[in-house]
Design an enzyme around this catalytic site. Structure first.
Site, PDB file in Angstrom:
ATOM      1  N   LEU A 146       0.765  -1.582   0.085  1.00 50.00           N
ATOM      2  CA  LEU A 146       0.110  -0.222   0.532  1.00 50.00           C
ATOM      3  C   LEU A 146       0.852   0.938  -0.451  1.00 50.00           C
ATOM      4  O   LEU A 146       0.903   1.642   1.373  1.00 50.00           O
ATOM      5  CB  LEU A 146      -0.738  -0.456   1.340  1.00 50.00           C
ATOM      6  CG  LEU A 146      -2.189  -0.815   1.349  1.00 50.00           C
ATOM      7  CD1 LEU A 146      -3.052  -0.717   2.210  1.00 50.00           C
ATOM      8  CD2 LEU A 146      -3.190  -0.689   0.349  1.00 50.00           C
ATOM      9  N   HIS A 147       1.692   1.249  -1.751  1.00 50.92           N
ATOM     10  CA  HIS A 147       2.637   2.389  -1.442  1.00 50.92           C
ATOM     11  C   HIS A 147       2.143   3.604  -3.046  1.00 50.92           C
ATOM     12  O   HIS A 147       1.651   2.245  -3.534  1.00 50.92           O
ATOM     13  CB  HIS A 147       4.072   2.662  -1.587  1.00 50.92           C
ATOM     14  CG  HIS A 147       4.905   3.315  -1.359  1.00 50.92           C
ATOM     15  ND1 HIS A 147       5.084   4.311  -0.393  1.00 50.92           N
ATOM     16  CD2 HIS A 147       5.752   2.928  -2.327  1.00 50.92           C
ATOM     17  CE1 HIS A 147       6.006   4.935  -0.845  1.00 50.92           C
ATOM     18  NE2 HIS A 147       6.393   4.906  -1.938  1.00 50.92           N
ATOM     19  N   ALA A 148       2.140   4.401  -3.190  1.00 50.90           N
ATOM     20  CA  ALA A 148       1.931   5.563  -4.620  1.00 50.90           C
ATOM     21  C   ALA A 148       0.759   5.012  -5.095  1.00 50.90           C
ATOM     22  O   ALA A 148      -0.466   5.975  -4.290  1.00 50.90           O
ATOM     23  CB  ALA A 148       3.130   4.898  -4.801  1.00 50.90           C
TER      24      ALA A 148
END
Length: 94
Positions: free
Chosen positions: A14-16
């Site tokens: 759960l990044h960018a």
């Protein structure tokens, strides 16, 4: 309070881009949804900074919880979203 456990499928976690897509979807549900990792403190799923602060990587199991009208539907749609690799090839021209 209904909740769902789901494993983050996106290769970057759960990044960018995956976090952005998840946060946007959570905000559109109309239900107050929270997300947590393990026994950690739940954070609002509609907050980009809160979701990024979880540090959820590929393969991390997260718990989604929600209250009120539409909670079950919100959890189902968000769990399905997290189960997909949101880093998969984007459509041409994107």
């Amino acid at each position: 309070m209904p909740e769902r456990k789901v494993v983050v499928a996106a290769s970057s976690g759960l990044h960018a881009r995956p976090a952005k897509l998840f946060v946007q979807a959570a905000a559109k549900t109309g239900a107050p949804v929270r997300i947590r990792v393990g026994d950690g403190k739940p954070v609002p799923a509609s907050s980009m900074l809160a979701v990024l602060s979880l540090g959820a990587t590929h393969g991390t199991e997260v718990t989604l919880e929600a209250d009120g009208p539409g909670a079950e539907e919100a959890l189902e749609s968000l769990a399905a979203l997290l189960s997909k690799d949101l880093d998969a090839a984007e459509p041409a021209g994107a």
